[in-house]
Write an enzyme that holds these catalytic residues in place. Structure first.
Site, PDB file in Angstrom:
ATOM      1  N   HIS A  41      10.307  32.067  36.768  1.00 59.50           N
ATOM      2  CA  HIS A  41       9.190  32.305  35.845  1.00 59.50           C
ATOM      3  C   HIS A  41       8.699  33.735  36.093  1.00 59.50           C
ATOM      4  CE1 HIS A  41       4.973  31.876  34.457  1.00 59.50           C
ATOM      5  NE2 HIS A  41       5.375  30.819  33.764  1.00 59.50           N
ATOM      6  N   ASP A  66       8.177  28.432  44.723  1.00 60.74           N
ATOM      7  CA  ASP A  66       7.297  28.264  43.567  1.00 60.74           C
ATOM      8  C   ASP A  66       7.383  26.797  43.168  1.00 60.74           C
ATOM      9  OD1 ASP A  66       6.341  27.918  41.008  1.00 60.74           O
ATOM     10  OD2 ASP A  66       7.251  29.733  40.194  1.00 60.74           O
ATOM     11  N   GLN A  73       6.367  23.540  38.988  1.00 60.27           N
ATOM     12  CA  GLN A  73       6.946  22.463  38.179  1.00 60.27           C
ATOM     13  C   GLN A  73       7.412  21.275  39.009  1.00 60.27           C
ATOM     14  OE1 GLN A  73       6.833  22.233  34.977  1.00 60.27           O
ATOM     15  NE2 GLN A  73       6.149  24.303  34.540  1.00 60.27           N
ATOM     16  N   LYS A 109      -0.733  21.481  36.332  1.00 62.11           N
ATOM     17  CA  LYS A 109       0.580  20.879  36.036  1.00 62.11           C
ATOM     18  C   LYS A 109       0.654  19.488  36.668  1.00 62.11           C
ATOM     19  CE  LYS A 109       2.427  25.175  35.160  1.00 62.11           C
ATOM     20  NZ  LYS A 109       2.719  25.669  33.829  1.00 62.11           N
ATOM     21  N   CYS A 161       8.008  32.103  29.391  1.00 62.19           N
ATOM     22  CA  CYS A 161       7.730  33.035  30.499  1.00 62.19           C
ATOM     23  C   CYS A 161       8.928  33.141  31.442  1.00 62.19           C
ATOM     24  CB  CYS A 161       6.491  32.633  31.291  1.00 62.19           C
ATOM     25  SG  CYS A 161       4.998  32.743  30.338  1.00 62.19           S
TER      26      CYS A 161
HETATM   27  N1  PMP Z   1       6.032  29.133  38.053  1.00 63.72           N
HETATM   28  C1  PMP Z   1       6.509  28.218  37.212  1.00 63.72           C
HETATM   29  C2  PMP Z   1       7.890  27.665  37.432  1.00 63.72           C
HETATM   30  C3  PMP Z   1       5.723  27.779  36.129  1.00 63.72           C
HETATM   31  O1  PMP Z   1       6.204  26.873  35.286  1.00 63.72           O
HETATM   32  C4  PMP Z   1       4.420  28.306  35.976  1.00 63.72           C
HETATM   33  C5  PMP Z   1       3.532  27.883  34.825  1.00 63.72           C
HETATM   34  N2  PMP Z   1       4.173  27.862  33.590  1.00 63.72           N
HETATM   35  C6  PMP Z   1       3.971  29.240  36.897  1.00 63.72           C
HETATM   36  C7  PMP Z   1       4.796  29.627  37.927  1.00 63.72           C
HETATM   37  C8  PMP Z   1       2.593  29.831  36.811  1.00 63.72           C
HETATM   38  O2  PMP Z   1       1.630  28.849  36.992  1.00 63.72           O
HETATM   39  P1  PMP Z   1       0.100  29.155  36.696  1.00 63.72           P
HETATM   40  O3  PMP Z   1       0.073  29.752  35.309  1.00 63.72           O
HETATM   41  O4  PMP Z   1      -0.570  27.840  36.770  1.00 63.72           O
HETATM   42  O5  PMP Z   1      -0.352  30.124  37.715  1.00 63.72           O
END
Ligand code: PMP
Length: 406
Positions: free
Chosen positions: A123, A200, A203, A226, A364
Site C-alpha cells: 500500500h 503492515d 488488512q 479495519k 492506494c
Molecule cells: N496498509 C494497508 C495494506 C491498507 O489496506 C491500509 C488502508 N487502506 C493502510 C496501510 C493504511 O491504513 P490507514 O489509512 O488506516 O492508516
C-alpha cells in the site's frame, strides 16, 4: 463454533439501510468496516460520562479516563500477544505507525548507502514513508518482486538482503489482491541477516489471529477502523529494545519527563511516542471492537470468511469475461477482478445503483496496478457479516453490468 450471522448483523446499524432503493450490500470492508452498536455506544459513553484529559488530572473524571485508556492498552496488548503493554503505542492508525518507525528508526539507524527493503505489493502507506526516509538519509529503496499470481518471489529474498539492509517492511495481507504473505518465514530469513522487520497489519487483524511473539516481528502496525472500530486510531507494536533505542517521533506534552530551555528528558515507554492529548474516546472504541472480535472468536470469523471467500471465488469464476487480478494460493478478505472491456469505475457505479458497495480504482497500490498493466480493479472485500445471499446478488448484478456493456 458456527457464527450466527443473522444475529450478528443486528448489531450493525449501518447494514440496515437502503441505498438507491435497494437493501445495502456492503462489500467495501477492506476500505473500512462498519461498526457494531457496542463500539458506537462506548464512544458515546466516554463523551457523556468520562470525558477528561488523562494522566495529569487530580480529579475523579481524569482518573477514570486514565484508567480506561490504560486498560485499553492492556486489551490491545493481549489481542496482539505483546509481552508488555509498554510496547503498545497508540497512533492515528497504520499510516502513522509506519511513519513513526520510518522517521524515528531511520534517523537513528540508517546511514548514507544503506538500504530499506519493501515488497511489490505494498500500500502507498508502506512505500512513501520509506521513500521519504531514504531521501532524508541518502539510502536506497529495494523491492521484493512478485509473480503473476500476486505472490512474493521469496527466492530473491536472500540476495536482496545484504549487510546494508537496515529494515524490511512488508504487508501481512495485500489490500489490492488479498494475498496472505508468509511473514513468519520472511521474518526468519530477515533475522538471519540481522535485519529487523516491520509488518503492515492493516488488512490482517480482522481476518487472522496475530501473535507478535510467535511471529517474532520487530514492529506490527494496525488500524482500528479495519477492525470494526473507529477511524483515525490504531496501534504500533514494537520490540522494547528498538523502541527504547529510537528517538521520539514528535515533541510536546506527555512525551517528556522534564523540560527546560537548555535540556529536555523524555518520558518512558509508551508515552515517549505519544506526544499531545491522545484520542481517548476512539482508543476506548477500538478496545470495544477488540472485545467484540474476541467474543465472536477470530478462528470462527476466519472459518466463516474462508467458506464465503471460496463460494465467491467459484461463483465469480463462472462470470463470462471476468478476469481475476491476483490468484494467490493463500488469501483472505479481498477479491480483485475486472471485465475485459469495462472500466472498473463503470462497474462500480452500476453496482452502486443496485445497492452494492464495492471499491474500484488502484486501492492506494499503484505499483500493483502497473505490474498487471491495468488502471485499477473492482475490489470486493468481506467482513464477517457478509453472506452467501449477498454474493448471489453480486453475481446477478455483475451479469447485468456485463450485458449492459456487451
Ligand atoms: N496498509 C494497508 C495494506 C491498507 O489496506 C491500509 C488502508 N487502506 C493502510 C496501510 C493504511 O491504513 P490507514 O489509512 O488506516 O492508516
Amino acid at each position: 463454533m458456527l457464527l450466527n450471522i443473522e444475529q450478528i448483523r443486528t448489531d450493525f446499524p449501518a447494514l440496515h439501510q437502503h441505498v438507491n432503493g435497494r437493501k445495502l450490500i456492503y462489500f467495501d470492508n477492506a476500505a473500512t468496516t462498519q461498526k457494531p452498536q457496542a463500539v458506537i455506544n462506548r464512544i458515546s459513553e466516554y463523551y457523556s460520562h468520562e470525558n477528561s484529559n488523562i494522566h495529569r488530572g487530580a480529579h475523579y473524571l481524569s482518573h477514570k479516563a486514565t484508567e480506561a485508556y490504560e486498560q485499553a492498552r492492556k486489551t490491545l496488548q493481549q489481542f496482539l500477544n505483546a509481552p508488555d503493554d509498554r510496547q503498545i503505542i497508540f497512533t492515528r492508525g497504520t499510516t502513522e505507525s509506519i511513519n513513526l518507525v520510518a522517521s524515528s528508526f531511520c534517523k537513528k539507524f540508517v546511514k548514507p548507502g544503506d538500504e530499506i527493503l519493501i515488497s511489490a505489493m505494498e500500500h502507498h502507506s508502506n512505500i512513501v514513508p520509506w521513500q521519504i526516509a531514504c531521501q532524508d538519509h541518502q539510502a536506497e529503496l529495494k523491492v521484493i518482486p512478485m509473480n503473476d499470481k500476486g505472490e512474493l518471489e521469496l527466492e530473491h529474498l536472500s540476495t536482496l538482503l545484504t549487510s546494508k539492509t537496515k529494515l524490511l517492511a512488508v504487508t501481512h495481507v495485500s489490500n489490492a489482491l488479498g494475498t496472505i504473505n508468509p511473514i513468519k518465514e520472511i521474518i526468519t530469513i530477515a533475522h538471519k541477516n540481522g535485519t529487523p522487520v516491520l509488518i503492515d497489519g492493516a488488512q490482517a487483524t480482522s481476518h487472522l489471529a496475530v501473535d507478535v511473539q510467535d511471529l517474532d516481528c520487530d514492529f506490527y502496525c494496525m488500524s482500528a477502523h479495519k477492525l470494526y472500530g473507529p477511524m483515525g486510531v490504531g496501534v504500533l507494536y514494537g520490540k522494547e529494545s528498538w523502541l527504547e533505542a529510537m528517538p521520539p517521533y514528535q515533541g510536546g506534552g506527555e512525551m517528556i519527563k522534564d523540560v527546560s530551555f537548555t535540556k529536555t528528558s523524555y518520558n518512558d515507554l509508551p508515552f515517549k511516542f505519544e506526544a499531545g492529548t491522545p484520542n481517548v474516546g476512539d482508543v476506548l472504541g477500538m478496545e470495544e471492537a477488540v472485545k467484540y472480535i474476541n467474543h465472536l472468536g477470530i478462528k470462527n470469523i476466519a472459518a466463516h470468511e474462508t467458506e464465503l471467500m471460496d463460494y465467491a471465488l467459484s461463483k465469480l469464476g463462472s462470470v463470462d469475461t471476468l478476469r481475476f487480478i491476483g490468484t494467490p494460493n493463500e488469501r483472505t478478505g479481498v477479491i480483485s477482478f475486472s471485465f475485459n472491456d469495462i472500466h472498473p469505475y463503470d462497474t462500480g457505479i452500476i453496482l452502486d445503483k443496485l445497492g452494492i458497495a464495492v471499491r474500484t480504482g488502484h486501492h492506494c497500490a499503484q505499483p500493483v496496478m502497473d505490474f498487471f498493466g491495468i488502471p485499477g480493479t473492482v475490489r470486493v472485500s468481506f467482513g464477517f457479516y457478509n453472506t452467501r445471499e449477498e454474493v448471489d446478488q453480486l453475481i446477478e448484478a455483475l451479469e447485468k453490468v456485463r450485458i449492459m456493456f456487451s
